[in-house]
Scaffold this motif. Sequence first.
Motif, PDB file in Angstrom:
ATOM      1  N   ALA A  57       0.830  -1.205   0.000  1.00  0.00           N
ATOM      2  CA  ALA A  57       0.000   0.000   0.000  1.00  0.00           C
ATOM      3  C   ALA A  57       0.868   1.261   0.000  1.00  0.00           C
ATOM      4  CB  ALA A  57      -0.936  -0.003   1.214  1.00  0.00           C
ATOM      5  N   MET A  58       1.935   1.246   0.776  1.00  0.00           N
ATOM      6  CA  MET A  58       2.826   2.417   0.834  1.00  0.00           C
ATOM      7  C   MET A  58       3.531   2.638  -0.500  1.00  0.00           C
ATOM      8  SD  MET A  58       2.999   3.531   4.102  1.00  0.00           S
ATOM      9  CE  MET A  58       2.453   2.885   5.664  1.00  0.00           C
ATOM     10  N   THR A  59       3.944   1.560  -1.139  1.00  0.00           N
ATOM     11  CA  THR A  59       4.638   1.652  -2.423  1.00  0.00           C
ATOM     12  C   THR A  59       3.737   2.258  -3.489  1.00  0.00           C
ATOM     13  OG1 THR A  59       5.979  -0.262  -1.835  1.00  0.00           O
ATOM     14  CG2 THR A  59       5.901   0.312  -4.161  1.00  0.00           C
ATOM     15  N   ALA A  60       2.446   1.985  -3.408  1.00  0.00           N
ATOM     16  CA  ALA A  60       1.504   2.534  -4.387  1.00  0.00           C
ATOM     17  C   ALA A  60       1.369   4.045  -4.247  1.00  0.00           C
ATOM     18  CB  ALA A  60       0.132   1.867  -4.234  1.00  0.00           C
ATOM     19  N   LEU A  61       1.699   4.570  -3.078  1.00  0.00           N
ATOM     20  CA  LEU A  61       1.647   6.017  -2.859  1.00  0.00           C
ATOM     21  C   LEU A  61       3.000   6.616  -3.208  1.00  0.00           C
ATOM     22  CD1 LEU A  61      -0.162   6.007   0.602  1.00  0.00           C
ATOM     23  CD2 LEU A  61      -1.187   6.435  -1.651  1.00  0.00           C
ATOM     24  N   LYS A  62       2.990   7.688  -3.963  1.00  0.00           N
ATOM     25  CA  LYS A  62       4.261   8.266  -4.415  1.00  0.00           C
ATOM     26  C   LYS A  62       4.779   9.364  -3.489  1.00  0.00           C
ATOM     27  CE  LYS A  62       4.247   5.531  -7.844  1.00  0.00           C
ATOM     28  NZ  LYS A  62       4.852   4.251  -7.583  1.00  0.00           N
ATOM     29  N   LYS A  63       3.869  10.017  -2.774  1.00  0.00           N
ATOM     30  CA  LYS A  63       4.285  11.135  -1.922  1.00  0.00           C
ATOM     31  C   LYS A  63       4.508  10.660  -0.491  1.00  0.00           C
ATOM     32  CE  LYS A  63       1.857  14.626  -4.615  1.00  0.00           C
ATOM     33  NZ  LYS A  63       0.843  15.681  -4.594  1.00  0.00           N
ATOM     34  N   THR A  64       5.602  11.125   0.088  1.00  0.00           N
ATOM     35  CA  THR A  64       5.957  10.729   1.444  1.00  0.00           C
ATOM     36  C   THR A  64       4.861  11.090   2.438  1.00  0.00           C
ATOM     37  OG1 THR A  64       8.291  11.041   0.916  1.00  0.00           O
ATOM     38  CG2 THR A  64       7.707  10.966   3.241  1.00  0.00           C
ATOM     39  N   ASP A  65       4.265  12.266   2.292  1.00  0.00           N
ATOM     40  CA  ASP A  65       3.224  12.661   3.245  1.00  0.00           C
ATOM     41  C   ASP A  65       2.006  11.731   3.168  1.00  0.00           C
ATOM     42  OD1 ASP A  65       2.632  13.739   0.716  1.00  0.00           O
ATOM     43  OD2 ASP A  65       1.527  15.435   1.557  1.00  0.00           O
ATOM     44  N   GLU A  66       1.704  11.218   1.960  1.00  0.00           N
ATOM     45  CA  GLU A  66       0.611  10.255   1.820  1.00  0.00           C
ATOM     46  C   GLU A  66       0.973   8.941   2.512  1.00  0.00           C
ATOM     47  OE1 GLU A  66       0.303  10.065  -2.435  1.00  0.00           O
ATOM     48  OE2 GLU A  66      -1.284  11.578  -2.502  1.00  0.00           O
ATOM     49  N   GLN A  67       2.239   8.542   2.391  1.00  0.00           N
ATOM     50  CA  GLN A  67       2.685   7.315   3.039  1.00  0.00           C
ATOM     51  C   GLN A  67       2.612   7.442   4.564  1.00  0.00           C
ATOM     52  OE1 GLN A  67       6.555   6.878   1.220  1.00  0.00           O
ATOM     53  NE2 GLN A  67       5.739   5.739  -0.520  1.00  0.00           N
ATOM     54  N   VAL A  68       3.028   8.586   5.069  1.00  0.00           N
ATOM     55  CA  VAL A  68       2.964   8.817   6.520  1.00  0.00           C
ATOM     56  C   VAL A  68       1.516   8.824   6.991  1.00  0.00           C
ATOM     57  CG1 VAL A  68       3.422  10.513   8.341  1.00  0.00           C
ATOM     58  CG2 VAL A  68       5.175  10.020   6.618  1.00  0.00           C
ATOM     59  N   GLU A  69       0.633   9.463   6.236  1.00  0.00           N
ATOM     60  CA  GLU A  69      -0.783   9.489   6.591  1.00  0.00           C
ATOM     61  C   GLU A  69      -1.359   8.070   6.621  1.00  0.00           C
ATOM     62  OE1 GLU A  69      -4.529  10.552   7.703  1.00  0.00           O
ATOM     63  OE2 GLU A  69      -2.720  11.796   7.742  1.00  0.00           O
ATOM     64  N   LEU A  70      -1.027   7.271   5.622  1.00  0.00           N
ATOM     65  CA  LEU A  70      -1.502   5.896   5.596  1.00  0.00           C
ATOM     66  C   LEU A  70      -0.954   5.111   6.783  1.00  0.00           C
ATOM     67  CD1 LEU A  70      -2.980   3.505   4.374  1.00  0.00           C
ATOM     68  CD2 LEU A  70      -1.026   3.172   2.845  1.00  0.00           C
TER      69      LEU A  70
END
Length: 142
Positions: A57-70
């Motif tokens: 799921a994290m890999t599918a997100l490109k932006k670091t802030d989106e990864q942190v939110e997830l």
Amino acid sequence: MDEAPILGLHDSLITNQIAQKIVSWRESGHLVEVSQVDEEEVAHLLGRFIGEAATRAMTALKKTDEQVELANQLLLRLAGPESIENGPNRLLSVIKDAPGATLPDRPLTSLSEAALLTNAREDPNLAHELAAELATDHEISA
């Protein structure tokens, strides 16, 4: 659900999606071996499964802030669309069912775990482990 299985040894946690595939594989003439996870392995296996799902799921997100939110959402909820079947059980092998077909021998070391085999007296026999694993491989990558 007409997806053909990858034949050979497996070491996968059975999720609701894999359970549906197993029914289909059995109906299409495959022998499928399943076993209950040993109690002492459950926490590790479930944690690894959740970690792998989180990584995808994290890999599918490109932006670091989106990864942190997830990551923060996961830490609060730890839930997802794919759930663990009761048991829990793991998929061990799938072979084509035919007269005389037998399930393959398994190496003593888990296929899903990294292991350093040094051929020390207390280690599983290196030749046996390699032979058991190679006998069922459909492909060997260098």
